[in-house]
Design a protein around this motif. Structure first.
Motif, PDB file in Angstrom:
ATOM      1  N   MET A 119       0.621  -0.989   0.263  1.00 22.56           N
ATOM      2  CA  MET A 119       0.047  -0.475  -0.156  1.00 22.56           C
ATOM      3  C   MET A 119       0.564   1.306   0.082  1.00 22.56           C
ATOM      4  N   VAL A 120       1.499   1.221   0.909  1.00 17.02           N
ATOM      5  CA  VAL A 120       3.189   2.520   0.751  1.00 17.02           C
ATOM      6  C   VAL A 120       3.287   2.705  -0.527  1.00 17.02           C
ATOM      7  N   MET A 121       4.036   1.794  -1.013  1.00 15.52           N
ATOM      8  CA  MET A 121       4.549   1.774  -2.392  1.00 15.52           C
ATOM      9  C   MET A 121       3.385   2.169  -3.402  1.00 15.52           C
ATOM     10  N   LEU A 122       2.478   1.821  -3.271  1.00 15.95           N
ATOM     11  CA  LEU A 122       0.860   2.439  -4.547  1.00 15.95           C
ATOM     12  C   LEU A 122       1.123   3.907  -4.460  1.00 15.95           C
ATOM     13  N   SER A 123       1.360   4.013  -3.080  1.00 17.40           N
ATOM     14  CA  SER A 123       0.592   5.477  -2.898  1.00 17.40           C
ATOM     15  C   SER A 123       1.407   6.589  -3.118  1.00 17.40           C
ATOM     16  N   GLN A 124       3.201   5.756  -2.422  1.00 19.13           N
ATOM     17  CA  GLN A 124       4.268   6.941  -3.667  1.00 19.13           C
ATOM     18  C   GLN A 124       4.224   7.114  -4.672  1.00 19.13           C
ATOM     19  N   PHE A 125       4.087   5.603  -5.911  1.00 22.22           N
ATOM     20  CA  PHE A 125       4.138   6.273  -7.059  1.00 22.22           C
ATOM     21  C   PHE A 125       2.345   6.862  -7.262  1.00 22.22           C
ATOM     22  N   VAL A 126       1.465   7.277  -6.644  1.00 27.07           N
ATOM     23  CA  VAL A 126       0.778   8.220  -7.541  1.00 27.07           C
ATOM     24  C   VAL A 126       1.277   9.444  -7.258  1.00 27.07           C
ATOM     25  N   LEU A 127       1.596   9.435  -5.852  1.00 28.91           N
ATOM     26  CA  LEU A 127       1.753  10.831  -5.398  1.00 28.91           C
ATOM     27  C   LEU A 127       3.187  11.356  -6.321  1.00 28.91           C
ATOM     28  N   LYS A 128       3.696  10.440  -6.434  1.00 26.62           N
ATOM     29  CA  LYS A 128       4.812  10.729  -7.257  1.00 26.62           C
ATOM     30  C   LYS A 128       4.922  10.992  -8.682  1.00 26.62           C
ATOM     31  N   VAL A 129       3.966  10.036  -9.371  1.00 25.40           N
ATOM     32  CA  VAL A 129       3.794  10.809 -10.281  1.00 25.40           C
ATOM     33  C   VAL A 129       2.051  11.824 -11.195  1.00 25.40           C
ATOM     34  N   SER A 130       1.428  12.317 -10.078  1.00 25.64           N
ATOM     35  CA  SER A 130       0.536  12.972 -10.350  1.00 25.64           C
ATOM     36  C   SER A 130       1.523  14.308  -9.552  1.00 25.64           C
ATOM     37  N   TRP A 131       2.995  14.764  -8.852  1.00 26.30           N
ATOM     38  CA  TRP A 131       3.557  15.942  -8.665  1.00 26.30           C
ATOM     39  C   TRP A 131       3.830  15.947 -10.158  1.00 26.30           C
ATOM     40  N   GLU A 132       4.815  14.758 -11.237  1.00 21.18           N
ATOM     41  CA  GLU A 132       5.118  15.348 -11.540  1.00 21.18           C
ATOM     42  C   GLU A 132       4.310  15.916 -13.257  1.00 21.18           C
ATOM     43  N   VAL A 133       2.997  14.630 -13.054  1.00 23.86           N
ATOM     44  CA  VAL A 133       2.223  15.370 -13.931  1.00 23.86           C
ATOM     45  C   VAL A 133       1.490  16.714 -14.058  1.00 23.86           C
ATOM     46  N   LEU A 134       1.336  17.298 -12.418  1.00 27.43           N
ATOM     47  CA  LEU A 134       1.281  19.149 -12.452  1.00 27.43           C
ATOM     48  C   LEU A 134       2.710  19.759 -12.054  1.00 27.43           C
ATOM     49  N   LEU A 135       3.841  19.392 -12.257  1.00 28.84           N
ATOM     50  CA  LEU A 135       5.324  20.379 -12.341  1.00 28.84           C
ATOM     51  C   LEU A 135       5.173  19.737 -14.139  1.00 28.84           C
ATOM     52  N   THR A 136       5.056  19.741 -14.914  1.00 31.56           N
ATOM     53  CA  THR A 136       5.429  19.098 -16.261  1.00 31.56           C
ATOM     54  C   THR A 136       4.948  20.558 -16.974  1.00 31.56           C
ATOM     55  N   PRO A 137       4.305  20.972 -17.232  1.00 31.12           N
ATOM     56  CA  PRO A 137       3.922  22.593 -17.666  1.00 31.12           C
ATOM     57  C   PRO A 137       4.609  23.540 -17.381  1.00 31.12           C
TER      58      PRO A 137
END
Length: 48
Positions: free
Chosen positions: A1-19
């Motif tokens: 569960m920790v691995m999945l939540s970290q993955f979702v958090l990091k991918v979301s952060w990168e998607v938000l900061l790409t622009p």
């Protein structure tokens, strides 16, 4: 569960900061007036 939540958090952060990253890079390239990585580079996979 920790691995999945970290993955979702990091991918979301990168998607938000790409622009923001693209904006900063374009502003810096425009201010410098030179794109050194594309000067004299041939990206064509075909030889003429």
């Amino acid at each position: 569960m920790v691995m999945l939540s970290q993955f979702v958090l990091k991918v979301s952060w990168e998607v938000l900061l790409t622009p923001v990253t693209y904006l900063v890079v374009n502003v810096l390239k425009r201010s410098e007036g030179v794109d050194v990585y594309d000067r004299g580079t041939d990206f064509s996979p075909f030889q003429i």
